[in-house]
Motif scaffolding. Structure first.
Motif, mmCIF file in Angstrom:
data_model
loop_
_atom_site.group_PDB
_atom_site.id
_atom_site.type_symbol
_atom_site.label_atom_id
_atom_site.label_comp_id
_atom_site.label_asym_id
_atom_site.label_seq_id
_atom_site.Cartn_x
_atom_site.Cartn_y
_atom_site.Cartn_z
ATOM 1 N N ALA A 10 0.836 -1.214 0.000
ATOM 2 C CA ALA A 10 0.000 0.000 0.000
ATOM 3 C C ALA A 10 0.866 1.257 0.000
ATOM 4 O O ALA A 10 0.988 1.947 1.008
ATOM 5 C CB ALA A 10 -0.931 0.000 1.199
ATOM 6 N N HIS A 11 1.504 1.538 -1.137
ATOM 7 C CA HIS A 11 2.206 2.798 -1.284
ATOM 8 C C HIS A 11 1.818 3.412 -2.619
ATOM 9 O O HIS A 11 1.237 2.747 -3.480
ATOM 10 C CB HIS A 11 3.726 2.617 -1.177
ATOM 11 N N VAL A 12 2.128 4.672 -2.814
ATOM 12 C CA VAL A 12 1.711 5.400 -4.007
ATOM 13 C C VAL A 12 2.552 4.957 -5.195
ATOM 14 O O VAL A 12 3.784 5.016 -5.138
ATOM 15 C CB VAL A 12 1.858 6.913 -3.774
ATOM 16 N N PRO A 13 1.941 4.501 -6.299
ATOM 17 C CA PRO A 13 2.714 4.140 -7.486
ATOM 18 C C PRO A 13 3.567 5.311 -7.964
ATOM 19 O O PRO A 13 3.127 6.459 -7.960
ATOM 20 C CB PRO A 13 1.631 3.780 -8.510
ATOM 21 N N GLY A 14 4.791 5.003 -8.371
ATOM 22 C CA GLY A 14 5.718 6.044 -8.807
ATOM 23 C C GLY A 14 6.585 6.574 -7.692
ATOM 24 O O GLY A 14 7.384 7.487 -7.907
ATOM 25 N N SER A 15 6.456 6.000 -6.499
ATOM 26 C CA SER A 15 7.280 6.442 -5.372
ATOM 27 C C SER A 15 8.735 6.047 -5.590
ATOM 28 O O SER A 15 9.050 5.057 -6.259
ATOM 29 C CB SER A 15 6.765 5.828 -4.060
ATOM 30 N N SER A 16 9.617 6.822 -4.989
ATOM 31 C CA SER A 16 11.049 6.556 -5.104
ATOM 32 C C SER A 16 11.487 5.556 -4.037
ATOM 33 O O SER A 16 10.969 5.549 -2.915
ATOM 34 C CB SER A 16 11.836 7.860 -4.930
ATOM 35 N N VAL A 17 12.449 4.718 -4.386
ATOM 36 C CA VAL A 17 13.013 3.803 -3.388
ATOM 37 C C VAL A 17 13.975 4.547 -2.473
ATOM 38 O O VAL A 17 14.313 4.072 -1.379
ATOM 39 C CB VAL A 17 13.739 2.613 -4.060
ATOM 40 N N GLU A 18 14.416 5.713 -2.900
ATOM 41 C CA GLU A 18 15.332 6.524 -2.103
ATOM 42 C C GLU A 18 14.554 7.455 -1.178
ATOM 43 O O GLU A 18 13.422 7.836 -1.465
ATOM 44 C CB GLU A 18 16.252 7.349 -3.013
ATOM 45 N N ASP A 19 15.191 7.834 -0.094
ATOM 46 C CA ASP A 19 14.621 8.821 0.825
ATOM 47 C C ASP A 19 14.844 10.199 0.212
ATOM 48 O O ASP A 19 15.989 10.651 0.063
ATOM 49 C CB ASP A 19 15.313 8.719 2.191
#
Length: 608
Positions: free
Chosen positions: A152-161
């Motif tokens: 449950a995370h937003v598609p297109g999110s970055s794997v980096e902080d």
């Protein structure tokens, strides 16, 4: 010399078109994933009264400017966009996507065209640059679809902080503080993960109720989390005054008392007024020190930024055209992008869509086009962009009306008040009045101090039952309490809980042998009213409030009076299951017609 490059790619997905469309049509998110730079745009009205959009940005190292059309789309089927460049390495750019059902899955067809002048375009084409640029779009869509099956995370999110290292320590400290607040409901890890990794397009106007769906949590819990996060400095609030046509936020302020009473939409070329139930929305964005958001737009067109618009396409003057379109049952508005008339209509369970006609300055709905088809006739002497929009757009929006009626908003944001003399139109709210029966005799029998303590304890008792049922106490007047609820069933449950528990309240005093038991009178009514600031708090006024108060006066004590307006809601009626109900009516002061209501006794009816 000019060079024309054409692109076509197909992809197959195991999901139906409706499951793929949200990612195909989210052009702003696709643009961000492709790494294209934000741009600025301005809107001008031409001599025909049509709004035209002119943009300025960069294509790689080259400054470019272009005119962008309004785009065309049919939800779950296709979209198409065009840019006409005025300078730079390109003259015209086209991009389109079409979804074709194939069994239980679908086929996505992506097409593109780029017309470039001179030697630069020839080199770009043969060096594979054009393939690479259009290929980014295909790769971005595939990524969004792939990530939609993940956690449950937003598609297109970055794997980096994406939070800068200097800000991480401060964010961690505030997050730990927020986690100790009961209003966070254990959702702080979800929020912080979202802020650290979400794409820019998801941060500009964060809608807590949409995230509640993504996180599979109650909407009220997500809203309380965001209000608490705004209070402790992680998030900033944005009161958006939306255009009633395009739903674009044409005015945004951080405080309720700064919200203007109206605005101008340059996209639709109309002036419009504020309405808290229809075009005021509370959104959020991270404080700039956490994630500074770049200036400019990633994409001002496409259904991704206008989900309520199910169809948009141009039809030439004096012509007719049919489109494949499926609409779910419900209320819709039929209009044009150009300023002018509009028509509201209902689509039934059969999915049959009326014919949309532009005749003179009117928009008309005529004989049915048929199921899964929209027929459009443009009988005017100019081309028009026709629009079909869902009028249920506010279902997932935290409207001004909705948030003002939330107990968490009153508790967490007491500084958010209307300007003195200003008012907010509230389309629907349930109002409850309570009062102590025989309070004068109570003071005479107990003395002022003892009676006051009893009244104070009864206020706490009432407030607890109101809050448990998602309402809030607006004010107390003498021994009376006024409470408000955004849902009628919550109001009914709160009133019944109060009357059911009065005996326990009485027995708990003086070791269970209270010589002065209290008897409560309660009245419930619902409808529209206005909210105003009085005494540094938001208060409600209007005929609904007056009627609720007068219904309480009809109460004989130990029962609840509930108006027909409240019981018009099916869930409110369901909340009365197992109760003894007696219908009644009375002529109330200030009303011409008798008010109809029911009398409900305390305690469940155990009769079969």
């Amino acid at each position: 010399m000019k060079s024309v490059y054409r692109y076509r790619q197909e992809r197959h997905f195991a999901k139906p078109p409706a499951a793929i469309w949200p990612f195909v049509s989210d052009t702003a998110r696709i643009v961000e994933l492709c790494g294209f730079a934000p741009y600025r745009f301005e809107e001008r009205v031409d001599v025909q009264g049509r709004v035209r959009r002119f943009a300025h940005g960069k294509a790689g190292p080259f400054p470019v400017s272009w005119e962008e059309d309004f785009g065309e789309w049919q939800e779950n089927r296709r979209f198409f966009e065009v840019r006409e460049y005025r300078n730079g390495p390109m003259r015209r750019w086209e991009c389109g996507c079409e979804l074709l059902a194939e069994g239980e899955g679908c086929r996505l067809v992506i097409t593109g065209m780029a017309e470039t002048p001179g030697l630069l375009g020839f080199v770009a084409r043969h060096a594979g640059i054009m393939d690479g640029e259009f290929g980014k779009v295909t790769a971005a869509i595939e990524r969004l679809v792939r990530e939609s099956d993940g956690p449950a995370h937003v598609p297109g999110s970055s794997v980096e902080d994406l939070v800068e290292p200097a800000a991480r320590h401060r964010l961690d400290a505030l997050a730990a503080e927020l986690a100790r607040d009961p209003a966070s409901h254990g959702l702080v890890p979800n929020l912080i993960d979202f802020l650290r990794h979400a794409p820019i397009v998801a941060l500009r106007s964060i809608r807590p109720m949409a995230l509640a769906t993504l996180w599979s949590v109650p909407p009220d819990h997500a809203v309380e989390l965001f209000l608490a996060a705004a209070r402790n400095g992680i998030l900033a609030m944005g009161w958006d005054l939306l255009c009633p046509r395009c739903r674009g936020a044409k005015s945004r302020v951080s405080r309720l008392n700064e919200l203007p009473k109206g605005a101008h939409c340059s996209s639709c070329n109309i002036d419009y007024e504020r309405n808290f139930s229809r075009n005021v929305e509370l959104t959020f964005h991270p404080e700039p020190w956490i994630r500074p958001l770049p200036d400019g737009e990633l994409c001002v067109l496409g259904q991704g930024t206008a989900r309520h618009v199910k169809f948009q396409a141009e039809v030439a003057a004096r012509s007719a055209k049919s489109f494949d379109l499926s609409l779910a049952a419900g209320p819709y508005r039929f209009r044009t992008v150009e300023a002018g008339a509009e028509a509201d209509g209902e689509i039934g369970a059969d999915g049959v869509i009326p014919t949309l006609v532009a005749r003179g300055s009117d928009i008309l709905l005529e004989g049915a086009s048929g199921s899964d088809e929209l027929a459009v006739r443009n009988e005017s002497d100019r081309p028009l962009v026709f629009v079909v929009e869902d009028r249920n757009w506010a279902q997932d929006a935290l409207t001004g009306e909705r948030v003002i009626a939330m107990p968490a908003f009153r508790r967490l944001c007491p500084e958010q008040l209307l300007r003195p003399g200003d008012n907010a139109e509230i389309g629907w709210i349930a109002i409850m009045f309570t009062d102590l029966q025989g309070s004068t005799k109570l003071y005479d029998a107990l003395g002022d101090a003892t009676a006051y303590n009893l009244v104070r304890d009864h206020f706490a008792f009432l407030s607890d039952r109101v809050q448990r049922n998602h309402g809030f106490v607006v004010k107390t007047v003498g021994d009376a309490v006024m409470a408000a609820f955004s849902r009628p069933d919550d109001a009914v449950r709160a009133a019944l809980a109060i009357q059911d528990d009065v005996a326990s309240f009485n027995s708990a005093r003086r070791g269970g042998k209270s010589a002065t038991p209290i008897v409560l009178k309660l009245g419930l009514h619902a409808g529209s009213c206005i909210a105003v600031t009085t005494g540094e708090v938001l208060d409600y006024f209007g005929s609904v409030v007056n009627t609720a108060s007068r219904l309480e006066h009809q109460c004989r004590g130990g029962e609840v009076i509930i108006s027909d307006a409240v019981l018009a809601d099916p869930e409110a009626r369901e909340a009365l299951a197992g109760r003894s109900v007696a219908e009644d009516s009375a002529t109330l002061r200030g009303l011409n017609e008798p008010a109809r209501f029911v009398r409900v006794g305390a305690g469940k009816n155990d009769q079969p």
